[in-house]
Design a protein around this motif. Structure first.
Motif, PDB file in Angstrom:
ATOM      1  N   UNK A  57     112.243  54.138  -9.998  1.00  0.00           N
ATOM      2  CA  UNK A  57     113.410  53.258  -9.929  1.00  0.00           C
ATOM      3  C   UNK A  57     113.023  51.793  -9.853  1.00  0.00           C
ATOM      4  N   UNK A  58     113.994  50.940 -10.171  1.00  0.00           N
ATOM      5  CA  UNK A  58     113.847  49.509  -9.953  1.00  0.00           C
ATOM      6  C   UNK A  58     114.226  49.198  -8.510  1.00  0.00           C
ATOM      7  N   UNK A  59     113.678  48.116  -7.984  1.00  0.00           N
ATOM      8  CA  UNK A  59     113.991  47.691  -6.622  1.00  0.00           C
ATOM      9  C   UNK A  59     114.919  46.495  -6.668  1.00  0.00           C
ATOM     10  N   UNK A  60     115.952  46.531  -5.822  1.00  0.00           N
ATOM     11  CA  UNK A  60     116.858  45.407  -5.669  1.00  0.00           C
ATOM     12  C   UNK A  60     116.965  45.057  -4.197  1.00  0.00           C
ATOM     13  N   UNK A  61     117.714  44.016  -3.895  1.00  0.00           N
ATOM     14  CA  UNK A  61     117.839  43.588  -2.506  1.00  0.00           C
ATOM     15  C   UNK A  61     119.126  42.802  -2.315  1.00  0.00           C
ATOM     16  N   UNK A  62     119.574  42.774  -1.069  1.00  0.00           N
ATOM     17  CA  UNK A  62     120.730  41.952  -0.729  1.00  0.00           C
ATOM     18  C   UNK A  62     120.267  40.510  -0.529  1.00  0.00           C
ATOM     19  N   UNK A  63     121.215  39.602  -0.479  1.00  0.00           N
ATOM     20  CA  UNK A  63     120.875  38.190  -0.315  1.00  0.00           C
ATOM     21  C   UNK A  63     120.139  37.923   1.004  1.00  0.00           C
ATOM     22  N   UNK A  64     120.570  38.602   2.064  1.00  0.00           N
ATOM     23  CA  UNK A  64     119.938  38.388   3.371  1.00  0.00           C
ATOM     24  C   UNK A  64     118.453  38.718   3.328  1.00  0.00           C
ATOM     25  N   UNK A  65     118.078  39.754   2.587  1.00  0.00           N
ATOM     26  CA  UNK A  65     116.685  40.181   2.524  1.00  0.00           C
ATOM     27  C   UNK A  65     115.852  39.234   1.663  1.00  0.00           C
ATOM     28  N   UNK A  66     116.432  38.747   0.569  1.00  0.00           N
ATOM     29  CA  UNK A  66     115.668  37.811  -0.259  1.00  0.00           C
ATOM     30  C   UNK A  66     115.497  36.475   0.457  1.00  0.00           C
ATOM     31  N   UNK A  67     116.505  36.055   1.205  1.00  0.00           N
ATOM     32  CA  UNK A  67     116.399  34.793   1.937  1.00  0.00           C
ATOM     33  C   UNK A  67     115.386  34.882   3.075  1.00  0.00           C
ATOM     34  N   UNK A  68     115.164  36.088   3.585  1.00  0.00           N
ATOM     35  CA  UNK A  68     114.178  36.262   4.653  1.00  0.00           C
ATOM     36  C   UNK A  68     112.753  36.290   4.110  1.00  0.00           C
ATOM     37  N   UNK A  69     112.627  36.421   2.791  1.00  0.00           N
ATOM     38  CA  UNK A  69     111.306  36.428   2.171  1.00  0.00           C
ATOM     39  C   UNK A  69     110.693  37.802   2.015  1.00  0.00           C
ATOM     40  N   UNK A  70     111.397  38.861   2.414  1.00  0.00           N
ATOM     41  CA  UNK A  70     110.844  40.205   2.282  1.00  0.00           C
ATOM     42  C   UNK A  70     110.788  40.652   0.825  1.00  0.00           C
ATOM     43  N   UNK A  71     111.726  40.171   0.011  1.00  0.00           N
ATOM     44  CA  UNK A  71     111.713  40.448  -1.426  1.00  0.00           C
ATOM     45  C   UNK A  71     111.987  39.145  -2.163  1.00  0.00           C
ATOM     46  N   UNK A  72     111.463  39.006  -3.393  1.00  0.00           N
ATOM     47  CA  UNK A  72     111.695  37.773  -4.164  1.00  0.00           C
ATOM     48  C   UNK A  72     113.144  37.618  -4.589  1.00  0.00           C
TER      49      UNK A  72
END
Length: 325
Positions: free
Chosen positions: A232-247
């Motif tokens: 699968x592809x990986x996605x993230x919520x805005x909170x997680x990308x803003x925390x730096x855990x995902x780009x």
């Protein structure tokens, strides 16, 4: 006889699924309204796409061959499509709703004085009127809009329709395109992509999306393991990308990417409307959250209430076991 023209977006030698979805729906509309169905593909080597497109029933495939289309610039796309529109006089021009389509469709509708219905969830053609439903207010409401212009352009959100094959005999028509690249004001220097984008998020059949509940690097590893097991592809919520855990390139939602996979895992995601706006068209949604009252369960096909740090390892192990036979 007039026709419906579908612009085909393709990259890295593959037609985008969202374009095939639009082509499939337009085939139905063309049949209902006594129109021909045509497709336009622009590429340094468009012939590599014609076999795939023929499986989806167009009567004619316009191909425009030029090295400039390998540069991911909108100006030559606008010029080539404008030529096709002027020469063939379609009733309707349809696009998959992408970042590029926003600029291209806007420029073409202004140039050809066409009605424009951008980013729609569905649309129909009834005689002289094109009607469409557009998500507004963070996808909380669907707005019904219409246009009776002689030429209408519409862009369609990914996942709005299914891509269904109906093989036929398509005529391939090569369109001459004399374009002076020296006049380009923009020059592509480099194409950058996130190292984490192992699978194209916008085209993925399966997406594992991470929310605030993953907390830390250990949670990231669990999400990556599940995505790897599923392919699968990986996605993230805005909170997680803003925390730096995902780009930021993996952000899904109103201010991120819109996805419409067959299977969507919402892991530790609360279900804020801004995020749901980017994934509501997913066919099957599996929500994993320890809060039984999390809004995400309102959208989920299946819900697992519990600690994701306990659920994900078991789920990943079972999936790998099933795949191993």
């Amino acid at each position: 006889m007039s026709h419906i023209l579908v612009y085909i977006a393709a990259t890295d030698g593959k037609v985008k699924r969202s374009s095939l979805e639009v082509l499939s729906h337009c085939r139905k509309l063309a049949s209902e309204n006594g129109l021909k169905l045509t497709a336009a593909v622009l590429d340094a080597d468009p012939s590599r796409y014609t076999e795939t497109l023929s499986k989806y029933g167009p009567d004619t495939i316009f191909t425009v061959k030029h090295p400039v289309f390998g540069n991911h610039l909108n100006t030559p796309v606008i010029e080539a499509l404008s030529n096709i529109i002027s020469d063939s006089a379609p009733r309707l021009v349809a696009f998959a709703s992408t970042e590029s389509a926003k600029e291209v469709m806007g420029a073409l509708s202004a140039r050809h004085q066409a009605g424009a219905l951008p980013d729609v969830a569905s649309f129909t053609l009834n005689g002289d009127v094109v009607e469409a439903e557009r998500p507004v207010m963070s996808a909380k409401v669907l707005s019904l809009t219409s246009s009776s212009s002689p030429l209408v352009m519409v862009s369609v959100r990914s996942g709005s329709y299914d891509a269904t094959e109906q093989p036929g005999t398509a005529t391939v028509q090569e369109v001459a395109f004399d374009f002076d690249t020296a006049g380009l004001k923009n020059v592509l220097k480099e194409v950058l992509s996130s190292a984490g984008d192992k699978v194209d998020l916008s085209e993925a059949e399966v997406v594992v999306a991470a929310g605030r509940g993953i907390k830390d690097a250990d949670g990231v590893k669990l999400v990556e393991d599940l995505a790897d097991a599923l392919g699968a592809a990986i996605g993230a919520s805005r909170a997680v990308t803003e925390s730096g855990l995902f780009p930021a390139t993996l952000q899904i939602g109103q201010t991120g990417k819109v996805v419409s996979p067959q299977l969507y895992f919402a892991v530790g995601i609360s279900g804020a409307i801004q995020h749901v706006a980017g994934m509501a068209n997913s066919k099957v949604i599996v929500a994993i959250n320890k809060d039984p009252d999390a809004p995400i369960f309102q959208y989920a096909t299946y819900g697992l209430v519990g600690d994701l740090f306990k659920i994900l390892p078991l789920l990943t192990e079972q999936i790998r076991s099933v795949k191993a036979g």
